[in-house]
Design a protein around this motif. Structure first.
Motif, mmCIF file in Angstrom:
data_model
loop_
_atom_site.group_PDB
_atom_site.id
_atom_site.type_symbol
_atom_site.label_atom_id
_atom_site.label_comp_id
_atom_site.label_asym_id
_atom_site.label_seq_id
_atom_site.Cartn_x
_atom_site.Cartn_y
_atom_site.Cartn_z
ATOM 1 N N ARG A 94 0.823 -1.200 0.000
ATOM 2 C CA ARG A 94 0.000 0.000 0.000
ATOM 3 C C ARG A 94 0.864 1.261 0.000
ATOM 4 O O ARG A 94 0.599 2.214 -0.722
ATOM 5 C CB ARG A 94 -0.939 0.003 1.209
ATOM 6 N N GLY A 95 1.953 1.247 0.779
ATOM 7 C CA GLY A 95 2.850 2.400 0.821
ATOM 8 C C GLY A 95 3.525 2.650 -0.519
ATOM 9 O O GLY A 95 3.620 3.787 -0.979
ATOM 10 N N LEU A 96 3.996 1.573 -1.163
ATOM 11 C CA LEU A 96 4.630 1.724 -2.473
ATOM 12 C C LEU A 96 3.629 2.166 -3.538
ATOM 13 O O LEU A 96 3.956 2.961 -4.415
ATOM 14 C CB LEU A 96 5.312 0.417 -2.879
ATOM 15 N N GLU A 97 2.403 1.665 -3.449
ATOM 16 C CA GLU A 97 1.365 2.108 -4.385
ATOM 17 C C GLU A 97 1.058 3.588 -4.193
ATOM 18 O O GLU A 97 0.853 4.318 -5.156
ATOM 19 C CB GLU A 97 0.105 1.262 -4.235
ATOM 20 N N GLN A 98 1.036 4.035 -2.939
ATOM 21 C CA GLN A 98 0.797 5.455 -2.669
ATOM 22 C C GLN A 98 1.949 6.298 -3.197
ATOM 23 O O GLN A 98 1.736 7.346 -3.798
ATOM 24 C CB GLN A 98 0.615 5.703 -1.166
ATOM 25 N N LEU A 99 3.174 5.825 -3.009
ATOM 26 C CA LEU A 99 4.340 6.536 -3.525
ATOM 27 C C LEU A 99 4.253 6.643 -5.047
ATOM 28 O O LEU A 99 4.489 7.705 -5.619
ATOM 29 C CB LEU A 99 5.628 5.837 -3.104
ATOM 30 N N ALA A 100 3.881 5.551 -5.711
ATOM 31 C CA ALA A 100 3.741 5.560 -7.170
ATOM 32 C C ALA A 100 2.610 6.484 -7.610
ATOM 33 O O ALA A 100 2.709 7.155 -8.643
ATOM 34 C CB ALA A 100 3.493 4.144 -7.686
ATOM 35 N N HIS A 101 1.542 6.555 -6.834
ATOM 36 C CA HIS A 101 0.431 7.463 -7.161
ATOM 37 C C HIS A 101 0.863 8.915 -7.017
ATOM 38 O O HIS A 101 0.561 9.757 -7.864
ATOM 39 C CB HIS A 101 -0.762 7.174 -6.245
ATOM 40 N N ASP A 102 1.586 9.203 -5.936
ATOM 41 C CA ASP A 102 2.059 10.563 -5.687
ATOM 42 C C ASP A 102 3.133 10.987 -6.683
ATOM 43 O O ASP A 102 3.271 12.168 -6.980
ATOM 44 C CB ASP A 102 2.631 10.692 -4.272
ATOM 45 N N HIS A 103 3.889 10.022 -7.168
ATOM 46 C CA HIS A 103 5.006 10.291 -8.075
ATOM 47 C C HIS A 103 4.955 9.312 -9.238
ATOM 48 O O HIS A 103 5.633 8.295 -9.226
ATOM 49 C CB HIS A 103 6.341 10.185 -7.321
ATOM 50 N N PRO A 104 4.175 9.622 -10.245
ATOM 51 C CA PRO A 104 3.949 8.680 -11.345
ATOM 52 C C PRO A 104 5.182 8.380 -12.189
ATOM 53 O O PRO A 104 5.119 7.548 -13.083
ATOM 54 C CB PRO A 104 2.861 9.344 -12.181
ATOM 55 N N PHE A 105 6.323 9.003 -11.891
ATOM 56 C CA PHE A 105 7.551 8.694 -12.615
ATOM 57 C C PHE A 105 8.100 7.324 -12.217
ATOM 58 O O PHE A 105 8.960 6.785 -12.879
ATOM 59 C CB PHE A 105 8.621 9.762 -12.371
ATOM 60 N N LEU A 106 7.614 6.752 -11.101
ATOM 61 C CA LEU A 106 8.102 5.446 -10.666
ATOM 62 C C LEU A 106 7.672 4.391 -11.676
ATOM 63 O O LEU A 106 6.517 4.324 -12.063
ATOM 64 C CB LEU A 106 7.553 5.090 -9.283
ATOM 65 N N LEU A 107 8.604 3.571 -12.108
ATOM 66 C CA LEU A 107 8.308 2.528 -13.092
ATOM 67 C C LEU A 107 7.894 1.230 -12.421
ATOM 68 O O LEU A 107 6.821 0.698 -12.684
ATOM 69 C CB LEU A 107 9.553 2.251 -13.948
ATOM 70 N N THR A 108 8.775 0.726 -11.586
ATOM 71 C CA THR A 108 8.555 -0.583 -10.994
ATOM 72 C C THR A 108 9.020 -0.573 -9.548
ATOM 73 O O THR A 108 10.072 -0.033 -9.237
ATOM 74 C CB THR A 108 9.362 -1.660 -11.756
ATOM 75 N N SER A 109 8.226 -1.175 -8.695
ATOM 76 C CA SER A 109 8.622 -1.399 -7.310
ATOM 77 C C SER A 109 8.427 -2.879 -7.023
ATOM 78 O O SER A 109 7.402 -3.454 -7.383
ATOM 79 C CB SER A 109 7.759 -0.591 -6.339
ATOM 80 N N ARG A 110 9.431 -3.471 -6.409
ATOM 81 C CA ARG A 110 9.329 -4.850 -5.951
ATOM 82 C C ARG A 110 9.543 -4.832 -4.449
ATOM 83 O O ARG A 110 10.301 -4.010 -3.947
ATOM 84 C CB ARG A 110 10.372 -5.725 -6.642
ATOM 85 N N TYR A 111 8.872 -5.729 -3.735
ATOM 86 C CA TYR A 111 8.938 -5.659 -2.284
ATOM 87 C C TYR A 111 8.830 -7.030 -1.638
ATOM 88 O O TYR A 111 8.334 -7.992 -2.229
ATOM 89 C CB TYR A 111 7.818 -4.762 -1.752
ATOM 90 N N ALA A 112 9.308 -7.086 -0.416
ATOM 91 C CA ALA A 112 9.141 -8.213 0.495
ATOM 92 C C ALA A 112 8.875 -7.581 1.865
ATOM 93 O O ALA A 112 8.791 -6.354 1.976
ATOM 94 C CB ALA A 112 10.395 -9.083 0.504
ATOM 95 N N GLY A 113 8.772 -8.402 2.880
ATOM 96 C CA GLY A 113 8.459 -7.882 4.212
ATOM 97 C C GLY A 113 9.565 -7.086 4.854
ATOM 98 O O GLY A 113 9.326 -6.329 5.800
ATOM 99 N N ASP A 114 10.803 -7.219 4.339
ATOM 100 C CA ASP A 114 11.915 -6.510 4.969
ATOM 101 C C ASP A 114 12.782 -5.728 3.991
ATOM 102 O O ASP A 114 13.822 -5.202 4.376
ATOM 103 C CB ASP A 114 12.787 -7.483 5.762
ATOM 104 N N HIS A 115 12.382 -5.658 2.712
ATOM 105 C CA HIS A 115 13.148 -4.859 1.753
ATOM 106 C C HIS A 115 12.306 -4.552 0.512
ATOM 107 O O HIS A 115 11.281 -5.190 0.278
ATOM 108 C CB HIS A 115 14.450 -5.575 1.354
ATOM 109 N N ALA A 116 12.769 -3.564 -0.227
ATOM 110 C CA ALA A 116 12.078 -3.171 -1.458
ATOM 111 C C ALA A 116 13.094 -2.567 -2.415
ATOM 112 O O ALA A 116 14.180 -2.136 -2.017
ATOM 113 C CB ALA A 116 10.973 -2.157 -1.163
ATOM 114 N N GLU A 117 12.705 -2.566 -3.678
ATOM 115 C CA GLU A 117 13.537 -1.978 -4.726
ATOM 116 C C GLU A 117 12.624 -1.136 -5.610
ATOM 117 O O GLU A 117 11.564 -1.582 -6.013
ATOM 118 C CB GLU A 117 14.183 -3.090 -5.547
ATOM 119 N N ILE A 118 13.058 0.082 -5.889
ATOM 120 C CA ILE A 118 12.289 1.021 -6.705
ATOM 121 C C ILE A 118 13.131 1.398 -7.909
ATOM 122 O O ILE A 118 14.299 1.765 -7.762
ATOM 123 C CB ILE A 118 11.934 2.291 -5.893
#
Length: 141
Positions: A51-75
């Motif tokens: 949900r946080g990454l989706e909100q970040l992508a909504h706020d900043h549509p320049f984001l292409l891809t975000s991948r995530y797990a419970g303890d890390h993420a890549e944008i």
């Protein structure tokens, strides 16, 4: 080298309307930089991370891809900046500045890669880097 879209791959380019003359130098034009930002920290619920990454992508549509797990993420995204230093500075502020508004986990940045557009294209052509079929959006690892 210019790709015909107004972006200069290297060197300097005079911006439209910029005056040249004695004592004035051409300012470097903005270029495109591919950014990969890696963050990590304590375990967080997957639905909250998504949900946080989706909100970040909504706020900043320049984001292409975000991948995530419970303890890390890549944008991954494209940044327009005059030089690598400026692109990296923006990337290093991204997570912290939007952590509260997007309700992102209190993770730290553990990796940053900023490469020019031509280097990105060379990597993809050579079979390195993200596959062309990598879906845009927020996805689990």
């Amino acid at each position: 080298m210019s790709g015909g879209d107004g972006h200069e791959e290297s060197g300097t380019q005079v911006e439209p309307g910029a005056a040249e003359g004695p004592g004035r130098s051409a300012r470097p034009a903005a270029r495109l930089w591919h950014v990969t930002l890696s963050v990590s920290g304590g375990e967080a619920p997957l639905d909250e991370v998504r949900r946080g990454l989706e909100q970040l992508a909504h706020d900043h549509p320049f984001l292409l891809t975000s991948r995530y797990a419970g303890d890390h993420a890549e944008i991954r995204y494209w940044e327009e900046a005059r030089d690598l230093h400026d692109a990296a500075a923006v990337a290093l502020r991204l997570w912290g500045e939007h952590r509260r508004t997007a309700r992102l986990p209190a993770w730290e940045i553990v990796g940053l890669e900023v490469i020019g557009r031509e280097t990105y294209r060379q990597r993809v052509a050579a079979g390195y880097g993200p596959a062309p079929a990598t879906p845009v959006g927020v996805h689990p690892f």
